[in-house]
Design an enzyme around this catalytic site. Structure first.
Site, PDB file in Angstrom:
ATOM      1  N   GLU B 352       0.799  -1.233   0.000  1.00  0.00           N
ATOM      2  CA  GLU B 352       0.000   0.000   0.000  1.00  0.00           C
ATOM      3  C   GLU B 352       0.827   1.276   0.000  1.00  0.00           C
ATOM      4  O   GLU B 352       0.506   2.157  -0.819  1.00  0.00           O
ATOM      5  CB  GLU B 352      -0.989   0.003   1.181  1.00  0.00           C
ATOM      6  CG  GLU B 352      -1.927   1.192   1.101  1.00  0.00           C
ATOM      7  CD  GLU B 352      -2.987   1.163   2.192  1.00  0.00           C
ATOM      8  OE1 GLU B 352      -2.882   0.367   3.131  1.00  0.00           O
ATOM      9  OE2 GLU B 352      -3.912   1.963   2.095  1.00  0.00           O
ATOM     10  N   HIS B 367       2.479   1.501  -3.977  1.00  0.00           N
ATOM     11  CA  HIS B 367       1.143   1.894  -4.445  1.00  0.00           C
ATOM     12  C   HIS B 367       0.892   3.384  -4.246  1.00  0.00           C
ATOM     13  O   HIS B 367       0.446   4.086  -5.154  1.00  0.00           O
ATOM     14  CB  HIS B 367       0.097   1.030  -3.723  1.00  0.00           C
ATOM     15  CG  HIS B 367      -1.244   1.649  -3.605  1.00  0.00           C
ATOM     16  ND1 HIS B 367      -1.629   2.384  -2.501  1.00  0.00           N
ATOM     17  CD2 HIS B 367      -2.301   1.675  -4.456  1.00  0.00           C
ATOM     18  CE1 HIS B 367      -2.870   2.804  -2.675  1.00  0.00           C
ATOM     19  NE2 HIS B 367      -3.301   2.396  -3.848  1.00  0.00           N
ATOM     20  N   HIS B 407      -4.494  -0.644 -10.344  1.00  0.00           N
ATOM     21  CA  HIS B 407      -4.890  -1.672  -9.389  1.00  0.00           C
ATOM     22  C   HIS B 407      -4.955  -3.065 -10.024  1.00  0.00           C
ATOM     23  O   HIS B 407      -4.940  -4.060  -9.303  1.00  0.00           O
ATOM     24  CB  HIS B 407      -6.173  -1.269  -8.665  1.00  0.00           C
ATOM     25  CG  HIS B 407      -5.867  -0.382  -7.497  1.00  0.00           C
ATOM     26  ND1 HIS B 407      -5.485  -0.873  -6.264  1.00  0.00           N
ATOM     27  CD2 HIS B 407      -5.791   0.967  -7.399  1.00  0.00           C
ATOM     28  CE1 HIS B 407      -5.219   0.130  -5.451  1.00  0.00           C
ATOM     29  NE2 HIS B 407      -5.398   1.270  -6.102  1.00  0.00           N
TER      30      HIS B 407
END
Lengths: 693, 693
Positions: B352, B367, B407
């Protein structure tokens, strides 16, 4: 108190363009139009209580607007109320032409006001402003009216979009009088990481953009033919833009940047990006940015626009062919020569293209459509429902660096034609018996032959352009370049026995090129910016001519660029008459380029030409000729018989390599310096440089 | 009437975030904070007459705010009031963390309200909203408060920017009650020339974006550790986003588009452009667009951001190495295994990356920083002073097509790990003695085993998010996908002699791939969207389970997504407690994909698993578990012991090629159809399809 409409009420139509027509107008909201219900929109005329509630009934002065039959508005309404309007887009031109016709066709002021009231509720606000402005400029019964500067009705086209939220807060929280001016930072569009940003003070100058808008308002390229067909308008298109290029290149050299690279290959990506950070209050959108390295393409069914680069290339090549053959092809197949006198006017109209272009089938619509191509390159097929960028509107086009690259190309085509014309031999330059002996620039507190430049802050009122806010002014404070006023002192000897009349022509150019080497004349002539031009009488023997910088024939005074309707409302007829055409003109504060802190070396050129060869037989009594060099004079011939840009509009005669070689006795060159002081002065003129650092 | 502050007054702090704190709050402007002068800004506290003039004195209810010492706000003020705020930017995270600490540190409600009043005048409005939301969610004395949906305070993040000018006009001209809702067109960001626009109804759905924002509010990746460290939060990051991808791909197939292409090579230009047409009222800017074919690069000193693609590639490669080696490297050099149970949670936090990431030096911040890289690619070195685009804010990120390509890559990494885990053998799937005999979907007026979808219009109130407008509601009318409510009817046989408890797991996937061919299980498993999951008791012999679609464990009701504070103000404690966590949840109107007019073939999968292997020993009495599958339950363990996504989170056991092969007796597959009716229903539920065409 209710009264009948008068012509001066028309200017109230420009106020707060998105508010309903019946809302109080004027600075204090003390004047209101009483509108017959049938002219109002449907939702409003079923509930006239709204009109009272929104304050109209409290206005001291009421204008009783008569009813009128609403004409077919389907063509003007091709543009919806929340679209952005661009004259470069043919569909929009049709909408504007129809609305202008409607306004021009009204029998009298009362009908015109009724029609304005009806249309203001029904057509696009920016289109309305444009069409009404053109009509006011050209109707015999309204031409003496002063149109408010576009800045007042559409401030969103001129200042950082972030200011409007702040202005709304300021007006809502603080009462008129205790409001603080909202500072527009100098560097809101980019940072110095972008080298083009060094020129932002020029490109984003309010006065320069207002000038460009106003010039195109005075010289529309489309519309009823009698509005377009003005004396030497094609040539003036060339010259005014040539001077913009000279001024921009001059500024670039001051900022240690090379001259603009012509935008020649339209298939190449455009390295310059531009993020204007302007809102479009009409469209409730912003002006779209152009990212670096954008490619040109345009095929937008929604705008009925298909612009192929191949078409543009063909038009360009045909123009070059006409130039090199010395004649254009007319629709009937005959050829018309591009003469020394009239060729540039034809080419100007062909290039722009105006409706005066003699054969648009063959030579196309090059300049306008490249504006469109660039303006829509971020959304070439309209898939993203985006409107055009700043280059698509004359009021904003000069903000974008690509404007100058495009116009460097445009000017180059004109120069190609100029290169085919015979050079000026000395007999066409000299003024027998007249010798300029010396030129000086004098200015209080500044060394002789030096121009001093600095930053100056000033305020402009936003309040007439922001809808639905409490009344009373709210000011934006911006920073612009300025220079100390100065006087030219010119020593002239008249060796004849009689008074002579001469035209004094004053130009300024950089002395050195990008490499610091003396300029050759062929290059330098393109960088000469016109500072002034005026007629003088020379008595026999010695004459000293003094001329103030503020009298320049290319500029309009600061107060006229940013006219405050309140404090500066002209009362007499002549003054009123003067205004509109004068709204066109280079802003005086940008007369002198920025220079450098160490002093930028320039050459000031002064020439006195023989008025017998310059003069136009006409009276310009009472006509505004303040900025005649760039704007002409309304309803008059262009007031100088010479080719515009004379004596620098031709390649020099053989043997001339330097400016010095070029001189005849009626010319003089003075080395001068432009020194940027680095100071900032506040609105009252106090030096606040130290307070800022 | 003046009274002491109460906790419920905190929600008024969210109203009209850019107005001064003392301006009347609430829908009718009938309640106002009385603020000690020292907490106000300098300009205001010198002229307290302003407070009266702006209407506060006319409020019926006054809240006496006490004074408090203003703490050092220099860190929160690193973000100026008119900047855009993004948690993805490390500098902004620091500002948020400090402000959260300040709010968390207040001893009681009265102090918290004083501190809010002081900070609201001094820090960035969006930062204020975020920090106060997090504090309210986590303080013991405020956690029962309902935070207004972000939409109400910042409608500009959710609807067409063009609406705000219209809303201002509407509220100024018409009084509350006679105002008309302002229609937001369905196709305001693009046209069908952009094939990605077919999915705009999904990407730009208000409820979906509110869910995403709320999810990240409940699961911050940064901040005080006790707020971040929630049960299985890394795994939930994986699963919630995996389901978004499954749902988006499902919708794409319904729209005759292939599944999303993973964004793998970050050095390639990004073909998808996106022009969000959203304003940022805080920044008085719009959200910048991304043109087609943008390249990624980011080195912005101004944001203290340097993101090199090489760094991102190294982090990615190290993650893959860890996955393929089955263990990560810890800061002390030891290795930690990526176990079947806990591996995905670790990887979720690494990817993340949250502050729980065990070795951020090695595995980086992938991310978040790719969000940043994409979000700033239009101005990679900040030369153009541009802020990030929609992908940089969880409230807007899902609007942009690139979100899904990013994603798709993220999910692919997780799937790579899942592929290393042992497949579920039948003994881990079966439930001995339990056989599902049949499944039907029934719905009034709709053929059996068909889902019916259509367009529905609804209104949301903009008035709390538009500063300085007359009070009273003004509604935006938007159009969203909706489906007819339905019931699952499941026939189950319990062949044991005793009651059995089972977990019913309901999923839906397309039956055919892009080519119209039956899906193979390896692909189809990634497209299964969770529709529901619940516990049931099975008595011996035949059981018929009925379950309503509105009870889904992944969605929250429409009214909760778009809660109208007025008409739906919960009165009791439990209801209040329930709200906040429940604000997280997939919007119910998007439970079923759009389907096609001809009927889109799907497979409905129902499984009943053994509750003994699923259950978590905890009481969830009174806790909001409405959307527990995607959102968890506040302060509780995730209510299902299985790996999230079970039974589709693994590659299948050997020999399984089709869904049919995969089945054990406790599973059942029903062929179903989603038929999009093409109808549009108005706010009251009337069919207006014909009126529209």
């Amino acid at each position: 108190m209710a009264r009948r409409p008068q012509s001066k009420d028309l200017v109230l139509m420009f106020d707060r363009p998105q508010e309903p027509i019946f809302m109080p107008k004027g600075d204090d909201g003390n004047i209101a139009f009483d509108i017959p219900t049938e002219l109002l929109g449907n939702r409003i005329n079923t509930d006239m209580g709204i009109v009272d509630r929104l304050g109209a009934s409290q206005a001291d002065e009421h204008i009783s607007v008569g009813s009128i039959a609403i004409p077919d508005l389907s063509i003007p309404q091709l543009l919806s109320r929340d679209q952005n309007f661009s004259l470069f887009i043919p569909l929009h031109r049709r909408a504007a032409a129809r609305l202008i016709e409607i306004f021009m066709g009204m029998r009298n002021i009362e009908d015109l006001i009724s029609m304005c009231a009806a249309c203001r509720e029904r057509v696009n606000p920016y289109l309305f402003n444009y069409a009404l402005s053109v009509a006011i400029l050209h109707r015999p019964d309204t031409r003496n009216l002063q149109i408010p500067p576009l800045f007042e009705s559409f401030p969103d086209k001129f200042v950082d979009g972030a200011i409007f939220g702040k202005a709304r807060q300021e007006t809502e929280i603080f009462q008129s009088g205790s409001r603080q001016p909202l500072e527009i930072p100098m560097d809101y569009t980019a940072s110095d990481l972008d080298i083009e940003h060094r020129l932002a003070y020029f490109r984003e100058d309010l006065g320069i953009n207002l000038h460009h808008w106003h010039w195109h308002l005075v010289y529309p390229f489309s519309g009823p033919r009698n509005l377009v067909d003005k004396n030497r308008r094609g040539e003036l298109f060339y010259y005014m833009h040539q001077q913009i290029m000279a001024r921009y290149n001059f500024e670039r050299l001051c900022n240690k940047l090379g001259r603009v690279i012509r935008f020649l290959n339209w298939r190449d990506p455009i390295p310059e990006g531009y993020f204007p950070k302007l809102d479009s209050l009409v469209a409730s959108r912003v002006w779209p940015p152009r990212h670096a390295n954008a490619l040109l393409r345009c095929n937008r069914e929604v705008d009925q626009l298909r612009v192929d680069i191949q078409d543009c290339e063909r038009w360009r090549d045909r123009m070059f062919e006409a130039i090199h053959l010395g004649s254009i092809v007319l629709p009937d197949g005959k050829r018309q020569n591009l003469t020394e006198e009239g060729g540039i006017d034809i080419l100007g109209n062909i290039m722009e293209a105006s409706i005066l272009s003699p054969n648009q089938n063959l030579y196309g619509d090059l300049h306008n459509l490249i504006h469109v191509l660039i303006g829509l390159c971020h959304d070439p097929d309209a898939r993203n429902l985006e409107t055009f960028s700043t280059i698509g509107d004359p009021a904003t086009a000069m903000r974008d660096p690509i404007f100058y690259r495009l116009h460097a190309f445009v000017d180059d085509v004109f120069q190609e034609h100029k290169a085919t014309l015979p050079p000026y031999e000395t007999n066409r330059l000299n003024y027998n018996g007249i010798t300029v002996r010396g030129v000086d620039v004098v200015s209080q507190g500044v060394p002789r032959n030096e121009f001093k430049t600095f930053w100056k802050k000033d305020d402009v009122d936003l309040s007439r352009g922001i809808d639905f806010t409490p009344r009373g002014n709210v000011f934006a404070r911006f920073t612009h370049l300025q220079h100390t006023e100065f006087t030219y002192r010119i020593q002239v000897e008249n060796n004849t026995n009689s008074d002579k009349i001469g035209t004094v022509r004053i130009f300024l150019a950089p002395k050195f090129d990008e490499r610091g080497v003396n300029m050759v004349f062929r290059d330098q002539r393109l960088l000469f910016i016109e500072l002034d031009k005026f007629t003088t009488t020379l008595k026999p023997k010695t004459n000293t001519i003094e001329r103030k910088s503020t009298d320049s024939s290319v500029t309009i005074p600061f107060e006229r660029t940013f006219r405050d309707l309140q404090s500066n409302r002209p009362s007499g007829g002549t003054q009123l008459e003067a205004f509109n055409f004068c709204g066109c003109g280079w802003p005086h504060h940008m007369l002198i380029p920025k220079g450098t802190p160490e002093g930028f070396s320039c050459q000031l050129f002064v020439m006195i030409s023989n008025y017998d060869d310059d003069k136009i037989n006409q009276s310009t009594e009472g006509a505004c000729a303040d900025a005649a060099s760039y704007c002409g004079i309304r309803d008059k011939l262009y007031p100088d018989k010479r080719s515009m840009g004379y004596p620098f509009d031709r390649v020099p005669r053989s043997g001339v390599n330097t400016l010095q070689d070029f001189l005849t006795p009626n010319m003089f060159v003075q080395n001068v310096t432009i020194r940027f002081s680095g100071q900032t002065f506040d609105v009252q003129g106090a030096d606040i440089t130290n307070a800022l650092t």
